[in-house]
Design an enzyme around this catalytic site. Structure first.
Site, PDB file in Angstrom:
ATOM      1  N   GLY A 107       6.866   5.920   3.844  1.00 26.75           N
ATOM      2  CA  GLY A 107       6.080   5.230   4.876  1.00 26.75           C
ATOM      3  C   GLY A 107       6.596   3.835   5.107  1.00 26.75           C
ATOM      4  N   ASN A 108       5.843   3.043   5.848  1.00 27.56           N
ATOM      5  CA  ASN A 108       6.217   1.641   6.034  1.00 27.56           C
ATOM      6  C   ASN A 108       4.956   0.794   6.048  1.00 27.56           C
ATOM      7  OD1 ASN A 108       5.289   1.313   8.883  1.00 27.56           O
ATOM      8  ND2 ASN A 108       6.821   2.901   9.229  1.00 27.56           N
ATOM      9  N   ARG A 109       5.138  -0.534   6.170  1.00 29.91           N
ATOM     10  CA  ARG A 109       4.008  -1.432   5.957  1.00 29.91           C
ATOM     11  C   ARG A 109       3.223  -1.752   7.229  1.00 29.91           C
ATOM     12  NH1 ARG A 109       6.641  -6.267   2.881  1.00 29.91           N
ATOM     13  NH2 ARG A 109       4.558  -7.115   3.108  1.00 29.91           N
ATOM     14  N   SER A 110       3.491  -1.039   8.311  1.00 30.42           N
ATOM     15  CA  SER A 110       2.732  -1.337   9.536  1.00 30.42           C
ATOM     16  C   SER A 110       1.258  -0.947   9.353  1.00 30.42           C
ATOM     17  CB  SER A 110       3.321  -0.550  10.705  1.00 30.42           C
ATOM     18  OG  SER A 110       2.476  -0.694  11.819  1.00 30.42           O
TER      19      SER A 110
END
Ligand code: CTP
Length: 408
Positions: free
Chosen positions: A202-205
């Site tokens: 995933g990512n931190r958005s």
């Protein structure tokens, strides 16, 4: 002419609300004033009635035949609470409906603006900070109090801004909606690329900026479809919500909804890579020391693909907005990389923001530059994500209207 509910809660700054009422009436708006019960200690109903030209009550048991406690909120184009005390912020954040004003705040689907005024200690108390955050997250525009002389001899943040400043700051809500009749598709959040049944990349958005864009576009009168990947904040009411998880699902959803939209805003943080294979069962530790090597493959670039697909399909949005999360380095600045990306992606607008350890992702504020493919000078915006969103939506509306004018 807008129908405005002016809620007034019981602080000494209620006298400034009288001047705001005058400004609203002079601008030709219909105003229903709803004071909370104790406001009469500061300003009496005779003043509100004379200046608004409408009957005024705080009591849910008055005008019961017209179902006043829902009617006023349902009919309103805009609800203001000026001043907003710590008490009304808490009651609104909790969803209480024990008087006419709180009932109206629950019943309305119109934009809500609150202008807090209280002593610095109360404004900075964790309870008030948390209530304000909840309200902002739900889409309420909470105007930052001014700093200065308070009721006593003390001074600090907590003072109600001057009525003309409040009037100025809500001009976008008082004028005709700039995106009325327009359809806008927005992607928000961060994709998750499955690895096995329990793991993903995933990512931190957090999705905060995308949700703010959806709110701003909705408030500007657009019919908004929000494709949410993984959001840490609730989606705003009044928008059509579509869910997607991975980049491939997002691509499918974007292409399924993009036709006949006036604009597409690609705000989602899309993973550029995904695991080459999704294991059918949980990847296990095979022995004491070894760890699996995960092979990644490229994801499609949805933004570039849809720009390209427009060549063969004139139903796709004439205005496409990309976002670029950039860090500068010794090879080039954030803007240099942004301009190169705008040219590469082929969209009409690119909103460039600087990212880093504590910048942008998951925070409440943002600093961006809006770049234009037609060479117009960049427009900067800084502030909370909703403030930035309003600037972006303003630029988007100008671009859409320009396209419509060109097409005629
Ligand atoms: N985007 C997309 N599909 C991808 C990656 C990104 O549609 N696979 C979109 C994003 O929604 C955003 C824009 O492209 O609007 C820019 O994304 P960003 O990740 O900053 O740019 P990249 O093209 O991936 O370039 P970089 O190599 O700098 O990561």
């Amino acid at each position: 002419m807008k129908r405005i509910v002016l809620g007034v809660s019981a602080g000494i700054a209620a006298y400034k609300s009288v001047l705001l009422l005058r400004l609203l009436r002079e601008a030709g708006h219909h105003v229903d004033v709803i004071p909370t019960g104790n406001v009469a200690n500061f300003v009496g109903n005779a003043t509100w009635e004379a200046l608004s030209g409408n009957p005024v009550t705080s009591n849910v048991f008055d005008a019961v035949d017209t179902v006043n406690h829902v009617r006023l909120g349902q009919q309103a184009d805009l609800v203001l609470v000026v001043p907003a005390t710590a008490d009304i912020l808490a009651r609104a954040a909790s969803g209480l409906a024990d008087d006419l004003l709180t009932g109206t705040l629950l019943a309305t689907r119109a934009p809500v603006v609150m202008a807090p005024a209280m002593h610095t200690e109360m404004w900075q108390h964790p309870a008030t900070v948390a209530n304000t955050a909840v309200l902002r997250e739900r889409g309420v525009r909470v105007i930052e109090p001014a700093s200065g002389r308070l009721t006593g001899k003390d001074s600090g943040p907590g003072r109600l801004p001057e009525p003309d400043q409040i009037f100025e700051s809500i001009q976008d809500l008082l004028s005709e909606p700039i995106l009325a009749g327009r359809k806008v598709l927005i992607t928000a959040g961060g994709t998750r690329e499955p690895l096995d049944p329990v793991r993903f990349l995933g990512n931190r958005s957090s999705g905060r900026q995308g949700v703010a864009l959806a709110q701003a576009a909705r408030d500007a009168g657009a019919q908004v479809t929000l494709i949410a990947t993984h959001l840490e904040v609730p989606a705003p009411h009044g928008v059509e919500l579509v869910h997607a998880s991975s980049a491939l699902e997002l691509r499918e959803a974007v292409f399924a909804h993009a036709e006949r939209q006036d604009a597409l805003i690609m705000n989602a943080a899309v993973a550029d890579f995904r695991p080459a294979t999704i294991e059918g069962s949980k990847i296990k530790k095979r022995d004491e020391h070894s760890a699996p090597v995960i092979e990644l493959v490229r994801n499609p670039d949805i933004l570039a693909e849809i720009v390209c697909a427009r060549g063969a399909n004139d139903q796709l949005p004439p205005v496409i907005v990309g976002f670029a999360a950039e860090t500068g380095d010794d090879q080039g600045s954030v803007l240099d990389y942004g301009r190169a990306k705008l040219a590469r992606k082929g969209c009409e607008l690119l909103v460039v923001n600087e990212v880093g350890a504590n910048l942008t992702f998951g925070t409440d504020s943002n600093t961006v530059q809006v770049l234009f493919a037609d060479g117009k000078p960049a427009v900067g915006a800084a502030g909370s994500k909703i403030e930035v969103a309003r600037v972006v939506i303003g630029q988007l509306a100008a671009e859409i209207n320009g396209h419509v004018a060109d097409a005629k």
